[in-house]
Design an enzyme around this catalytic site. Structure first.
Site: not given
Ligand code: M3P
Ligand code: FE
Length: 314
Positions: A150, A206, A220, A252, A261, A271
């Site tokens: 993604h 996602h 990213h 996450h 990251y 990532e």
């Molecule tokens: C992810 C993901 C931010 C959150 C990123 C989350 C940039 O990258 O893969 O779920 O706030």
């Molecule tokens: Fe991500």
């Protein structure tokens, strides 16, 4: 059926030889083509199409465009009509205009990011083949990235000025692409400002995500790994290769993925994302994160802001 998944991302590389070494040795991608103007095309061992990353020589980092694959050729006709009716200016590309791809649609999202839709790309096959395959190929030297999973795009957000490109992109993805809004972060005094969204084209949380910021850019792009063990091994590999790590292994809250990251040699954020997260069904209700739980959503273990993570992007 429409969009099925991310197809490729075209990013800049400041030193192409250094970038080639990083994406092959550390990420374990294979170079499948190099063209006359120095662009390098790469695929992961677990992908079957010709490429998922294009490195374009340039003097600064950043994304040139992002491509999504649709299920069948006639989807392009349907999507062209839908995009035009939605008010999007669509540029039609002939077979071969996008290297090794069939005809394609090119347009800009409301945020300004250039997007491509195509139905066909030259087939190469996975490294392990399709007949009695081994679970992974011999000769991996790095993190063993399975596939491009993604991307997260930064979009202009300025509520005072009435600008929210996160919301505009999200609406387009839902209404034109039939993507499902899996998760969102809502902020502001009334909790009615869509700060970030995660949209699914299939059944993973996602395929594309949008986050609001002062200006548009690439936050990213992520490569899939199997599980926590692979994430921890990847962190070792990154350190071994002196890769600049932004955030060490974490979970996450949003999407439930396991993550690291880090930056490629040009400064594009990568990532590694492990785990399915959860299965997105068409009737699954959207998950909403509130402003007070924002950082728990992003980094579930530390629940703390990471300055560079929000401020640094290309
Ligand atoms: C992810 C993901 C931010 C959150 C990123 C989350 C940039 O990258 O893969 O779920 O706030
Ligand atoms: Fe991500």
């Amino acid at each position: 059926m429409g969009i099925i998944r991310i197809g490729h991302i075209n990013i800049n590389a400041i030193d192409i030889e250094v970038a080639k070494k990083y994406y092959t040795k550390v990420m374990d991608m294979r170079i499948t083509h190099e063209d006359e103007d120095g662009k390098v095309y790469l695929k992961c061992w677990d992908e079957w199409d010709k490429y998922s990353v294009i490195l374009t020589p340039n003097d600064k980092a950043g994304m040139n465009n992002i491509a999504y694959k649709v299920a069948k050729d006639s989807d392009l006709d349907d999507l062209k009509t839908k995009l035009k009716n939605y008010g999007v200016d669509v540029r039609e590309k002939m077979e071969g205009d996008i290297p090794f791809c069939g005809r394609a649609l090119e347009f800009n999202l409301p945020s300004g990011h250039e997007m491509i839709l195509y139905a066909q790309k030259e087939f190469i096959g996975k490294d392990v083949g399709v007949t009695n395959p081994e679970p992974w190929p011999d000769g991996l030297t790095g993190v063993g990235a399975h596939w491009l999973d993604h991307a997260l795009l930064m979009c202009e957000l300025n509520p005072e000025a009435g600008i929210n490109k996160v919301a505009e992109n999200t609406k387009l993805c839902e209404e034109v692409f039939d993507m499902k809004l899996a998760e969102q972060v809502m902020v502001g005094p009334n909790g009615d400002v869509q700060l970030a969204t995660w949209l699914s084209a299939g059944n993973t949380p996602h395929d594309i995500a949008f986050v609001g910021g002062p200006e548009m850019g690439l936050h990213h792009f992520a490569f899939f790994l199997d599980d926590w063990a692979d994430i921890l091994k990847a962190a070792d590999v990154l350190s071994k290769n002196d890769v600049k790590v932004d955030v060490t292994p974490q979970r996450h809250g949003i999407t439930r993925g396991n993550t690291i990251y880090f930056f490629d040699p040009s400064g594009n954020r990568n990532e590694t994302f492990a785990g399915l997260g959860y299965l997105v069904q068409p009737d699954m209700p959207t998950v909403t994160w509130t402003e007070d739980k924002l950082w728990k959503g992003i980094f579930y273990h530390t629940n703390q802001p990471v300055e560079s993570f929000t401020n640094v992007y290309t």
